[in-house]
Scaffold this motif. Structure first.
Motif, PDB file in Angstrom:
ATOM      1  N   GLY A 159      -5.991   9.526  -5.667  1.00 32.04           N
ATOM      2  CA  GLY A 159      -5.259  10.623  -5.048  1.00 32.04           C
ATOM      3  C   GLY A 159      -6.126  11.553  -4.223  1.00 32.04           C
ATOM      4  N   ASP A 160      -7.447  11.509  -4.468  1.00 32.77           N
ATOM      5  CA  ASP A 160      -8.383  12.374  -3.743  1.00 32.77           C
ATOM      6  C   ASP A 160      -9.144  11.630  -2.656  1.00 32.77           C
ATOM      7  N   SER A 161      -8.883  10.338  -2.506  1.00 33.09           N
ATOM      8  CA  SER A 161      -9.685   9.529  -1.580  1.00 33.09           C
ATOM      9  C   SER A 161      -9.543   9.997  -0.135  1.00 33.09           C
ATOM     10  N   TYR A 162      -8.324  10.328   0.279  1.00 35.24           N
ATOM     11  CA  TYR A 162      -8.117  10.752   1.672  1.00 35.24           C
ATOM     12  C   TYR A 162      -8.890  12.031   1.978  1.00 35.24           C
ATOM     13  N   SER A 163      -8.742  13.041   1.127  1.00 35.53           N
ATOM     14  CA  SER A 163      -9.390  14.321   1.405  1.00 35.53           C
ATOM     15  C   SER A 163     -10.917  14.205   1.362  1.00 35.53           C
ATOM     16  N   MET A 164     -11.438  13.396   0.448  1.00 30.84           N
ATOM     17  CA  MET A 164     -12.893  13.221   0.342  1.00 30.84           C
ATOM     18  C   MET A 164     -13.448  12.510   1.573  1.00 30.84           C
ATOM     19  N   MET A 165     -12.725  11.526   2.074  1.00 29.58           N
ATOM     20  CA  MET A 165     -13.180  10.828   3.278  1.00 29.58           C
ATOM     21  C   MET A 165     -12.979  11.689   4.520  1.00 29.58           C
ATOM     22  N   GLN A 166     -11.877  12.412   4.586  1.00 26.24           N
ATOM     23  CA  GLN A 166     -11.607  13.257   5.749  1.00 26.24           C
ATOM     24  C   GLN A 166     -12.645  14.368   5.894  1.00 26.24           C
ATOM     25  N   GLY A 182      -3.290   5.822   4.385  1.00 23.07           N
ATOM     26  CA  GLY A 182      -3.595   7.150   4.912  1.00 23.07           C
ATOM     27  C   GLY A 182      -5.047   7.299   5.304  1.00 23.07           C
ATOM     28  N   THR A 183      -5.944   6.767   4.470  1.00 23.88           N
ATOM     29  CA  THR A 183      -7.382   6.907   4.746  1.00 23.88           C
ATOM     30  C   THR A 183      -7.776   6.171   6.018  1.00 23.88           C
ATOM     31  N   LEU A 184      -7.147   5.028   6.274  1.00 27.73           N
ATOM     32  CA  LEU A 184      -7.444   4.281   7.497  1.00 27.73           C
ATOM     33  C   LEU A 184      -6.968   5.007   8.754  1.00 27.73           C
TER      34      LEU A 184
END
Length: 314
Positions: A159-166, A182-184
């Motif tokens: 659930g935190d992967s997008y914000s951490m990568m962004q 979303g992350t891609l």
């Protein structure tokens, strides 16, 4: 006379049909598991004898934790988590369904400046360290003559992967559908590894407490019938089925179809062919178990793998 009538009425009440038994399964978003969710929506998971209730959670780690804490009777996961639970002190499980193989649905996504796995040496890599993520990472590193010691592993929930990568807090993330969608979308983020490079290795399964299997003789048949009926509905009315499953994963139908193309769903007939080859499945489980021991994910022996796969007539 009133007394006789009362006894008659009570007698009728006492002869009413018993309520169906209930079995619970934790399920997190993943295109393969959505076949079960579709079955629930279509009413295939309940009959006069048994109701199979899906308990929705966020991630693989949550699904495993729900079982370990005793909140559910079984869970959907990869073979990795099914192997881990007994080593983690959970009640012994058996695999009842072989849902699908991941064929690109599990990935390592990296920031724009990371061109390959080799570039991750000394970098921060996020993953769920207690479950599949650490296994995928170790396999990807091994392909490049690297080990977990060559990177700095950060425990990051999906659930935190997008914000951490962004935010650039990590250099790469081990993730899976639908979270990877979303992350891609972050500019420059791209794949540096996927499960397509380890074909037939990431197997998604439905596991259940052995005690519950013994107590519910209709469970296996009910689950298998629901799975095949759901697959048939998907094949015959794909637009309706895809719409139902995509909504639960909070993605568009097009995005869900793209994720579905990254897995190989298995019919019950295909599953039974594989379950008939118990030596092959057990060897696969032992290999995964030994890799988990080598990376420090579990510390127990792998003997329980020999009883992991449910066999008809047990």
């Amino acid at each position: 006379m009133r007394f006789i009538v009362l006894i008659f009425i009570m007698g009728i009440g006492g002869c009413s049909a018993p309520k169906p038994q209930k079995v619970t399964i934790a399920i997190n978003p993943w295109p393969g598991y959505e076949v079960l969710y579709l079955a629930q929506e279509l009413g295939y998971l309940q009959n006069d004898i048994l109701t199979i209730e899906l308990v929705e959670v966020m991630t693989l780690a949550d699904s495993q934790r729900a079982y370990l804490s005793g909140n559910v009777d079984g869970f959907a996961s990869t073979l990795v988590e099914a192997i881990q639970v007994e080593a983690f002190g959970g009640q012994p499980v058996q695999v009842l369904l072989l849902a699908d193989y991941s064929n690109g649905g599990d990935v390592i996504l990296a920031q724009p400046d990371i061109k390959s796995m080799v570039d991750l040496k000394g970098k921060l890599v996020g993953c769920e360290v207690s479950v599949l993520g650490i296994y995928i990472l170790s396999r990807a590193l091994a392909f490049n003559d690297m080990t977990l010691d060559d990177v700095e592993v950060v425990n990051v929930e999906q659930g935190d992967s997008y914000s951490m990568m962004q935010s650039g807090s990590i250099n790469a993330m081990v993730t899976y559908a639908p979270f990877m969608t979303g992350t891609l979308s972050i500019p420059g983020v791209h794949r540096v590894f996927s499960s397509r490079e380890i074909p037939m290795e990431i197997l998604d399964v439905i596991s259940m407490s052995r005690d519950v299997i013994d107590a519910q003789p209709t469970l296996v048949g009910t689950l298998r019938e629901a799975w095949d009926k759901s697959l048939q509905f998907l094949e015959e009315t794909p637009d309706v089925a895809i719409d139902i499953m995509a909504k639960r994963e909070r993605v568009t139908s097009e995005e869900f179809l793209s994720s579905l193309a990254m897995i190989k769903l298995l019919s019950v007939a295909e599953q039974q062919q594989k379950l008939a080859q118990l030596d092959t499945l057990s060897a696969m489980g032992l290999d995964i178990c030994e890799r988990l021991i080598n990376i420090g994910s579990i510390t127990s022996s792998c003997q329980h793998v020999y009883q992991l796969f449910y066999q008809d007539g047990q």
